[in-house]
Design a protein around this motif. Structure first.
Motif, short mmCIF file in Angstrom:
data_model
loop_
_atom_site.label_atom_id
_atom_site.label_comp_id
_atom_site.label_asym_id
_atom_site.label_seq_id
_atom_site.Cartn_x
_atom_site.Cartn_y
_atom_site.Cartn_z
N MET A 192 0.86 -1.19 0.00
CA MET A 192 0.00 0.00 0.00
C MET A 192 0.89 1.23 0.00
O MET A 192 1.80 1.34 0.82
N THR A 238 -6.51 -1.21 -6.23
CA THR A 238 -7.20 -0.42 -5.20
C THR A 238 -8.71 -0.65 -5.25
O THR A 238 -9.35 -0.87 -4.21
N GLU A 239 -9.30 -0.59 -6.45
CA GLU A 239 -10.74 -0.78 -6.55
C GLU A 239 -11.14 -2.17 -6.10
O GLU A 239 -12.15 -2.35 -5.42
N ARG A 240 -10.34 -3.17 -6.50
CA ARG A 240 -10.64 -4.54 -6.06
C ARG A 240 -10.54 -4.64 -4.54
O ARG A 240 -11.38 -5.27 -3.89
N LYS A 241 -9.54 -3.98 -3.98
CA LYS A 241 -9.35 -4.00 -2.52
C LYS A 241 -10.53 -3.33 -1.82
O LYS A 241 -11.05 -3.82 -0.82
N ARG A 242 -10.93 -2.17 -2.39
CA ARG A 242 -12.06 -1.46 -1.78
C ARG A 242 -13.33 -2.27 -1.88
O ARG A 242 -14.15 -2.28 -0.94
N SER A 243 -13.51 -2.92 -3.03
CA SER A 243 -14.72 -3.75 -3.17
C SER A 243 -14.72 -4.88 -2.16
O SER A 243 -15.75 -5.18 -1.54
N GLN A 244 -13.55 -5.52 -1.97
CA GLN A 244 -13.46 -6.59 -0.99
C GLN A 244 -13.74 -6.07 0.42
O GLN A 244 -14.47 -6.69 1.19
N GLU A 245 -13.12 -4.90 0.73
CA GLU A 245 -13.35 -4.33 2.06
C GLU A 245 -14.80 -3.95 2.25
O GLU A 245 -15.37 -4.12 3.33
N GLN A 246 -15.42 -3.40 1.16
CA GLN A 246 -16.83 -3.02 1.26
C GLN A 246 -17.71 -4.24 1.49
O GLN A 246 -18.64 -4.20 2.30
N THR A 275 -3.20 3.77 -2.01
CA THR A 275 -3.41 2.97 -3.22
C THR A 275 -2.73 1.61 -3.03
O THR A 275 -1.58 1.54 -2.58
N TRP A 276 -3.48 0.54 -3.38
CA TRP A 276 -2.96 -0.83 -3.22
C TRP A 276 -2.41 -1.34 -4.56
O TRP A 276 -2.98 -1.09 -5.63
#
Length: 981
Positions: free
Chosen positions: A382, A418-426, A391-392
């Motif tokens: 990160m 980052t988007e994939r990470k955010r989606s997973q976190e969400q 950003t990841w």
């Protein structure tokens, strides 16, 4: 076509380069010559301008004489009889003027100087063939004109300046009177221009004008030979035309020698360049063969690179080439915002210099893994990027093939996830919110069958997920919830509205019911008009909330310790009972109950025992009252008792019964405790018709009962009301008394009984209120102590007394010290030593000049604290005395340890010394004890000679009383000291 042989090509190149170099040299020589000539012409123009300005100033100075002549003519209304005398005086101020004169109607009638200008007399300017045209032009334009050069009448070349004059007649019409004129010697004017200096500087010149009559040029002055063609000129504007001065260098424009040198250098330059071109041509011919081979190889490499570049450009993520030590060798990224800085700034730097520590260590691990096994994938880091924030990236690395002996390098691909990470976190967060929500969440399909539940649903209802999924939403509510709040009615509404929220009655797995807050919303497919696909239900068990509301409601009206009604509930009941009694003309009583010395229980046995005792007292009070009566706890050890429909006699009977009952011992754990009550009684409507009024007056009656000895009751009376009102009035007035400067100090002398000299003074506070008059200290000091105002008041007394004492000591008046009384509240204040020091420092008074007087009660209530406070004051050099000694309960064991300098014998013992043997014995004993302890004594209230003689015989040190002087204001006391000096 002719074929050029190799031998002709160098020659052709030689000739071509020679021609090109010669042309360049020619252009350069021409440019330099042009610059030199432009600079030479600029210098000539500047020089011409300087001489033109000098010539113009000389001519304008001479022509300005016309203005003075015009003024003379207008002043004399056309007649100037003393013209010759005036003109003779003017000539020295205008150098260069040959003559000046007046020409009425254009005919010269007066001229100065007369001598040499006789031929000019009667000269008609307007009709002269040579000067008529210019004269007529001057008359028509009304402006000054300059004629010439011409031969002057007195000889020599000159110019003539004419100024037409117009005069107003008696009807106010302007008419032409004539001319004033000045004849200027041209040589004198030209001398001012210093034209001969131009020749000395290497210039030829020519000064000319254009004649206004024929438009031809007329040379005024010129060098020999004059300036030729291409001269630089500057003009000077003169009346009726302009003169122009033109300059050319005597040697002509430019320098022939310099030009020849430049041409030679240009030719040499062309030859050298042609020779170099011949050598280069031969070298190029040799390199051309090599270039053809290199071009072919380059073309092949470029094709390969273009294919590789196209491949790399198609990669959206940053791509790095890094050596095994972690140093960037190349950087590629289509998105510059994904880099930690500009790509060109990363080259040559180590990852540890660019990336945060943890990220750099991860990258180095990837590099080592790729170096060891050829590849590495899956590692994530990160980075906090400047433009994007956190950003990841997912790292993939592969070892790059290298030639033998080359340093190993790694290709590193950093993929933005980052988007994939955010989606997973969400998704994880949503799942956690769903499962960990304190509210039950139920998702049902369009047919109202449960498809998913969360943990809170199982915790609240007892149904597990396997038991609830597939069941109808009727499982959520009971039929007894009502026709509008059961599941069928709620979910039927979703077809008409998007959301429903309200209170309902839920059902658990065991069949029991519970109150719940239910919220149901629909989920549509697509837009807001799409069909309903699911419903989301949220509910929570509000049983605890209801219980809390009931508990809060009870806490708002009942005392949590004794469970008795509190003041709020009692006030409501009292107002209701007052209205009922007023309606039927009856009475009620409000009793204010306060336990005596309850603080001792808390201080000695602790608050737990105190609380148990309060509960026991509350139960005993409840057992003594009727069902229509109300006993309430206000807080602490205070209770209120409401007796509706009660006479004063019955209220007194109830109060007496309460006193008797509470006085009986209480068995609290191992302690047998006894306490008493003080009761105040207020009657309605005699003492008031509102709860607040009755409460206040019952409180005042209770306080009076305490002052009367406690363990008794008392009714509110008019006298008590007056005392209470008076105390409140004094308390309110005290709050502004200091600010309004209503206090003053009086000083009563303290006299040595041995010498009769004044040795000190006691500062006594006096209050003069504009409405209350003189308020006695015995009345307002207790009020100030109870209201907390005594500290500020005491500081003012200390400051004022110290300031007055300092002034009297500076005046060398017979005063040893000034004494100030301290109240018990002041003495217990922790900041007292600092306050005393501050007052002494502000006044500049030595500490030994201040004496503080304490009462016995202030010293013996807490001997340990009193001893510590005395030590602090004594360490600061302040002397302490004990006031009103003998009236309190002093402990002799404490007295010997106190830092006491003096004992003051109370005036109650001194007053009857002449008649009372007991008082004489007490006073004698106090004096003997003080002497034994090394203390001085001061007798207060000395009023007779007999008292004085007895005190002196017993060895008393000082006396204070009316026999010596009453307390005096500061200015009167100062006069008293002066008289005693």
């Amino acid at each position: 076509m002719p074929v050029s042989t190799p031998s002709l090509r160098p020659l052709t190149a030689f000739v071509g380069v020679f021609a090109l170099a010669a042309a360049c040299a020619g252009v350069l020589i021409w440019t330099l010559e042009s610059q030199d000539r432009a600079e030479q012409r600029s210098q000539a123009a500047d020089m011409a301008g300087d001489h033109v300005q000098a010539l113009q100033r000389a001519i304008e100075l001479a022509l300005s004489a016309n203005n003075a002549l015009v003024a003379l003519v207008r002043q004399g209304r056309g007649s100037v009889p003393q013209f010759e005398e005036i003109g003779t005086q003017m000539l020295p101020f205008y150098p260069g003027i040959a003559a000046m004169g007046l020409s009425p109607s254009g005919v010269v009638r007066q001229v100065v100087p007369r001598q040499g200008n006789e031929g000019a007399m009667d000269f008609d300017m307007l009709h002269d063939p040579q000067q008529g045209t210019e004269s007529a032009h001057a008359r028509a334009s009304g402006r000054l004109t300059l004629a010439g050069p011409m031969e002057l009448a007195q000889g020599g070349l000159g110019v003539v300046g004419r100024q037409p004059v117009y005069l107003d007649d008696e009807q106010g019409q302007r008419s032409f009177w004539g001319f004033t004129y000045v004849a200027i010697r041209l040589p004198d004017v030209l001398a001012a221009a210093r034209l001969d200096q131009l020749t000395a500087r290497g210039y030829r010149y020519r000064l000319w004008r254009v004649r206004p009559d024929n438009g031809q040029e007329q040379t005024i002055a010129a060098s020999a030979p004059p300036a030729g063609a291409g001269a630089m000129s500057r003009s000077l504007a003169l009346p009726n035309g302009q003169w122009t001065l033109g300059l050319t260098p005597a040697q002509g424009w430019g320098a022939a020698g310099v030009l020849a040198l430049r041409c030679a250098l240009g030719l040499l330059f062309a030859l050298l360049m042609a020779y170099l071109a011949r050598l280069l041509f031969a070298l190029k011919a040799h390199e051309r063969g090599l270039a053809d081979q290199v071009a072919q190889r380059i073309s092949e490499i470029q094709a390969t690179q273009q294919q590789l570049r196209a491949t790399i450009d198609a990669i959206p993520d940053p791509l790095f080439e890094i050596d095994q030590d972690g140093r960037y060798c190349s950087v590629h990224s289509q998105r510059a915002e994904l880099l930690m800085g500009p790509a060109e700034q990363l080259i040559g730097r180590n990852v540890t210099e660019v990336l945060p520590t943890l990220a750099a260590l991860s990258v180095l691990d990837v590099l080592h893994e790729a170096q060891a096994q050829g590849w590495s994938v899956g590692r994530q880091i990160m980075l906090d990027l400047p433009d994007l924030g956190p950003t990841w990236f997912e790292l993939s690395a592969a070892r790059k093939p290298q030639a033998a002996g080359a340093k190993p390098r790694i290709i590193l691909l950093s993929r933005d996830i980052t988007e994939r990470k955010r989606s997973q976190e969400q998704l994880q967060l949503t799942a956690q919110v769903f499962d960990q929500s304190s509210e039950a969440i139920v998702i049902a399909d369009a047919s109202h069958r449960i498809v998913r539940i969360n943990r809170a649903f199982s915790r609240i209802t007892g149904y597990q997920e396997s038991e609830a999924v597939g069941q109808s939403v009727r499982l959520l509510t009971m039929a007894e919830a009502g026709p509008d709040c059961n599941a069928d009615a709620v979910y039927a509404r979703l077809a008409r509205q998007e959301r429903w929220e309200g209170e309902s009655w839920g059902r658990r797995k065991d069949g029991s019911g519970y109150p719940q807050w239910l919220s149901v919303s629909s989920v549509r497919d697509g837009d807001a008009n799409g069909p309903i696909t699911h419903s989301i239900t949220l509910f929570r068990d509000i049983s605890l909330q209801r219980e809390a509301q009931e508990r809060i409601q009870r806490l708002a009206h009942f005392d949590p310790l004794t469970d008795l009604p509190n003041r709020v509930l009692l006030a409501e009941r009292t107002q209701r009972q007052i209205a009922q009694e007023q309606a039927r003309g009856g009475q009620l009583a409000l009793l204010f109950l306060d336990l005596d010395h309850f603080k001792n229980v808390n201080d000695s046995l602790g608050h737990r025992i105190g609380d148990i005792l309060l509960v026991a007292v509350a139960r005993r009070l409840q057992s003594l009252i009727g069902p229509q009566d109300t006993v309430s706890r206000l807080g602490g050890d205070e209770f209120l008792l409401l007796l509706p429909a009660t006479s004063a006699a019955h209220a007194a009977k109830v109060a007496s019964a309460l006193l008797t009952a509470v006085a009986q011992p209480f068995q609290i754990d191992p302690y047998e405790l006894s306490t008493t009550l003080s009761v105040g009684i207020a009657m309605c409507p005699a003492d008031g018709e509102s709860f607040d009024t009755l409460y206040q007056r019952a409180d005042a009656a209770m306080y009076s009962a305490k002052q009367s000895g406690r363990n008794r009751y008392g009714f509110f009376t008019a006298d008590l009301q007056a005392r209470t009102a008076r105390a409140l009035q004094i308390e309110n007035a005290l709050r502004r008394a200091l600010e309004r400067q209503q206090f003053e100090l009086h000083y009563q002398p303290q006299v040595s009984l041995g010498t009769g000299q004044v040795v000190g003074a006691e500062a006594l506070l006096r209050w003069h209120h504009p409405e209350l008059g003189v308020v006695a200290p015995a009345e307002f000091i207790p009020v100030a102590e109870n209201s907390g105002q005594i500290v500020a008041l005491g500081e003012w007394v200390l400051h004022t007394a110290a300031r007055d004492a300092k002034r009297w000591l500076d005046m060398q008046l017979p005063l040893r010290a000034v004494s100030v009384n301290l109240s018990a509240v002041q003495f217990r204040h922790p900041q007292l030593p600092e306050m005393v020091t501050r007052c002494l420092q502000q006044a500049g008074l030595p500490a030994r000049r201040l004496e503080l007087e304490l009462t016995e009660g202030a010293a013996v209530d807490d001997p340990v604290a009193a001893l510590a406070m005395m030590d602090q004051l004594h360490d600061r050099g302040v002397r302490l005395s004990m006031d009103d000694f003998g009236t309190g309960y002093s402990s002799l064991s404490c007295l010997k340890r106190f830092q006491i300098y003096k004992l003051k014998i109370d005036q109650s013992f001194v007053r009857d010394l002449d008649d009372d043997a007991n008082d004489r014995a007490i006073v004698s004993a106090i004096i003997r004890m003080a002497q034994a302890l090394g203390m001085q004594t001061t007798a207060e209230g000395v009023e007779t000679d007999g008292q004085l003689q007895f005190l002196r015989a017993q060895g008393c040190d000082e006396g204070q009383g009316y026999l010596f002087s009453r307390p005096l204001p500061a200015d009167a006391f100062e006069a008293y000291l002066r008289a005693m000096k």
